[in-house]
Enzyme design. Structure first.
Site, PDB file in Angstrom:
ATOM      1  N   ASP A   1     -49.051  24.668  24.348  1.00 32.45           N
ATOM      2  CA  ASP A   1     -47.815  24.939  25.084  1.00 32.45           C
ATOM      3  C   ASP A   1     -46.596  24.740  24.185  1.00 32.45           C
ATOM      4  O   ASP A   1     -46.597  23.889  23.298  1.00 32.45           O
ATOM      5  CB  ASP A   1     -47.723  23.996  26.290  1.00 32.45           C
ATOM      6  CG  ASP A   1     -46.765  24.510  27.347  1.00 32.45           C
ATOM      7  OD1 ASP A   1     -46.289  25.658  27.224  1.00 32.45           O
ATOM      8  OD2 ASP A   1     -46.479  23.749  28.290  1.00 32.45           O
ATOM      9  N   GLY A   2     -45.559  25.550  24.421  1.00 29.57           N
ATOM     10  CA  GLY A   2     -44.278  25.348  23.776  1.00 29.57           C
ATOM     11  C   GLY A   2     -43.960  26.265  22.619  1.00 29.57           C
ATOM     12  O   GLY A   2     -42.952  26.072  21.930  1.00 29.57           O
TER      13      GLY A   2
ATOM     14  N   HIS B   1     -45.195  32.319  18.879  1.00 33.46           N
ATOM     15  CA  HIS B   1     -46.617  32.583  19.118  1.00 33.46           C
ATOM     16  C   HIS B   1     -47.363  32.789  17.801  1.00 33.46           C
ATOM     17  O   HIS B   1     -48.497  32.331  17.637  1.00 33.46           O
ATOM     18  CB  HIS B   1     -46.776  33.813  20.010  1.00 33.46           C
ATOM     19  CG  HIS B   1     -46.250  33.621  21.408  1.00 33.46           C
ATOM     20  ND1 HIS B   1     -46.604  32.549  22.189  1.00 33.46           N
ATOM     21  CD2 HIS B   1     -45.395  34.368  22.153  1.00 33.46           C
ATOM     22  CE1 HIS B   1     -45.989  32.640  23.364  1.00 33.46           C
ATOM     23  NE2 HIS B   1     -45.249  33.735  23.358  1.00 33.46           N
TER      24      HIS B   1
ATOM     25  N   SER C   1     -53.769  32.953  29.546  1.00 35.89           N
ATOM     26  CA  SER C   1     -54.272  32.737  30.903  1.00 35.89           C
ATOM     27  C   SER C   1     -54.203  34.009  31.734  1.00 35.89           C
ATOM     28  O   SER C   1     -53.527  34.978  31.370  1.00 35.89           O
ATOM     29  CB  SER C   1     -53.461  31.633  31.589  1.00 35.89           C
ATOM     30  OG  SER C   1     -52.181  32.120  31.957  1.00 35.89           O
ATOM     31  N   THR C   2     -54.878  33.990  32.878  1.00 35.77           N
ATOM     32  CA  THR C   2     -54.820  35.130  33.794  1.00 35.77           C
ATOM     33  C   THR C   2     -53.393  35.316  34.318  1.00 35.77           C
ATOM     34  O   THR C   2     -52.997  36.429  34.678  1.00 35.77           O
ATOM     35  CB  THR C   2     -55.779  34.906  34.980  1.00 35.77           C
ATOM     36  OG1 THR C   2     -55.558  33.608  35.532  1.00 35.77           O
ATOM     37  CG2 THR C   2     -57.233  35.008  34.535  1.00 35.77           C
ATOM     38  N   GLU C   3     -52.608  34.231  34.352  1.00 39.45           N
ATOM     39  CA  GLU C   3     -51.227  34.307  34.819  1.00 39.45           C
ATOM     40  C   GLU C   3     -50.271  34.849  33.753  1.00 39.45           C
ATOM     41  O   GLU C   3     -49.166  35.288  34.071  1.00 39.45           O
ATOM     42  CB  GLU C   3     -50.749  32.922  35.273  1.00 39.45           C
ATOM     43  CG  GLU C   3     -51.388  32.414  36.560  1.00 39.45           C
ATOM     44  CD  GLU C   3     -52.795  31.903  36.373  1.00 39.45           C
ATOM     45  OE1 GLU C   3     -53.160  31.537  35.225  1.00 39.45           O
ATOM     46  OE2 GLU C   3     -53.559  31.885  37.358  1.00 39.45           O
TER      47      GLU C   3
ATOM     48  N   ARG D   1     -45.930  37.820  32.375  1.00 41.85           N
ATOM     49  CA  ARG D   1     -44.805  37.696  31.446  1.00 41.85           C
ATOM     50  C   ARG D   1     -44.217  39.076  31.153  1.00 41.85           C
ATOM     51  O   ARG D   1     -44.857  40.099  31.448  1.00 41.85           O
ATOM     52  CB  ARG D   1     -45.270  37.031  30.145  1.00 41.85           C
ATOM     53  CG  ARG D   1     -45.678  35.574  30.320  1.00 41.85           C
ATOM     54  CD  ARG D   1     -45.971  34.915  28.986  1.00 41.85           C
ATOM     55  NE  ARG D   1     -46.280  33.502  29.146  1.00 41.85           N
ATOM     56  CZ  ARG D   1     -46.448  32.664  28.131  1.00 41.85           C
ATOM     57  NH1 ARG D   1     -46.331  33.103  26.881  1.00 41.85           N
ATOM     58  NH2 ARG D   1     -46.723  31.388  28.356  1.00 41.85           N
TER      59      ARG D   1
ATOM     60  N   LEU E   1     -67.910  23.372  13.485  1.00 41.74           N
ATOM     61  CA  LEU E   1     -67.186  23.179  14.744  1.00 41.74           C
ATOM     62  C   LEU E   1     -67.534  24.251  15.763  1.00 41.74           C
ATOM     63  O   LEU E   1     -67.576  25.444  15.444  1.00 41.74           O
ATOM     64  CB  LEU E   1     -65.681  23.212  14.474  1.00 41.74           C
ATOM     65  CG  LEU E   1     -64.758  23.067  15.694  1.00 41.74           C
ATOM     66  CD1 LEU E   1     -64.805  21.644  16.237  1.00 41.74           C
ATOM     67  CD2 LEU E   1     -63.320  23.454  15.329  1.00 41.74           C
TER      68      LEU E   1
ATOM     69  N   ARG F   1     -49.269  19.252  33.605  1.00 40.74           N
ATOM     70  CA  ARG F   1     -50.038  19.926  34.647  1.00 40.74           C
ATOM     71  C   ARG F   1     -51.215  20.652  33.991  1.00 40.74           C
ATOM     72  O   ARG F   1     -51.211  20.915  32.799  1.00 40.74           O
ATOM     73  CB  ARG F   1     -49.162  20.912  35.427  1.00 40.74           C
ATOM     74  CG  ARG F   1     -48.476  21.963  34.570  1.00 40.74           C
ATOM     75  CD  ARG F   1     -47.575  22.867  35.428  1.00 40.74           C
ATOM     76  NE  ARG F   1     -46.938  23.877  34.590  1.00 40.74           N
ATOM     77  CZ  ARG F   1     -45.805  23.713  33.921  1.00 40.74           C
ATOM     78  NH1 ARG F   1     -45.172  22.534  33.970  1.00 40.74           N
ATOM     79  NH2 ARG F   1     -45.275  24.673  33.192  1.00 40.74           N
TER      80      ARG F   1
END
Length: 236
Positions: free
Chosen positions: A12-13, A29, A57-59, A63, A123, A186
């Site tokens: 985030d951010g 980004h 995300s799906t949300e 944007r 990893l 959140r």
């Protein structure tokens, strides 16, 4: 110090980081995607076996179109870079999320990356793309219903283990630690089932500024939690 086996991160951010520097969101980004490679390397060096990052995300489709298109372009480029990184660092890469919602060429690049890295022993790196936990669980239930209709599954068979096997993360241990950068506190529809017993750590720095030292802080905080009962350990 006990190192968590599986760390999940909400990246985030990026946009706010770019804005603070007078740059467009897309610049943030791009810098954030570069930092993913750095943290993958540092996580493995620290002894972390699984790392799962929330990339799109799906949300995020809501944007502005220009930003979404830029993110998809960045994703295409990242798939190429990640293929080279996976080979170099022996990472096994898997993408979780609704891949059918992505452009065909991106789906093809994901398939190539997963196939090329499936036998690597470094990893285990999971990238959540077009991912939403509610969507994941609904898709899982639809697959379960189809198997029940086909006689492959009965209602009596359903358990936590069975349900888990239908999720995108089947075969991957649940996260021990969730990190979210940029100060937000959140879950944003991320790994809701898998994070049931994870410890949460919220870092005040934006993702492009999240360093090896910040990761070490999160692991130190994880070690100060009482994993038996929850809460913070008493001073010895």
């Amino acid at each position: 110090m006990k190192i968590p086996q599986h760390v999940a991160i909400i990246l985030d951010g990026n946009g706010r980081w770019a804005k603070s520097k007078g740059m467009p969101r897309n610049y943030g980004h791009a810098q954030g995607s570069k930092n993913v490679e750095t943290i993958c390397r540092e996580a493995w060096n620290m002894g972390i076996k699984y790392l799962t990052v929330y990339a799109f995300s799906t949300e995020n489709w809501k944007r502005p179109q220009e930003e979404v298109e830029a993110l998809m372009k960045l994703l295409r480029n990242y798939m190429k870079t990640c293929l080279k990184t996976a080979e170099k660092n022996h990472m096994r890469v898997r993408v979780i999320g609704n891949k059918t919602g992505l452009a065909p060429d991106i789906q093809e690049r994901i398939a190539q990356l997963e196939e090329a890295s499936q036998n690597n022993d470094g990893l285990n790196f999971q990238i959540a793309i077009n991912y939403g936990s509610r969507d994941e669980m609904i898709r899982a239930m639809k697959k379960m219903a189809a198997d029940r209709d086909a006689g492959k599954l009965s209602a009596e068979d359903i358990s936590e283990e069975i349900f888990t096997s239908y999720l995108d993360t089947a075969g991957i241990p649940d996260p021990d630690l969730l990190i979210r950068t940029s100060g937000e506190q959140r879950l944003s529809n991320y790994l809701l089932w898998q994070l049931a017993y994870a410890e949460f750590y919220f870092a005040d720095v934006h993702w492009p500024d999240f360093t090896k030292e910040e990761l070490a802080k999160a692991i130190d905080a994880y070690n100060r939690r009482d994993r038996r009962y929850g809460g913070v350990k008493e001073e010895e």
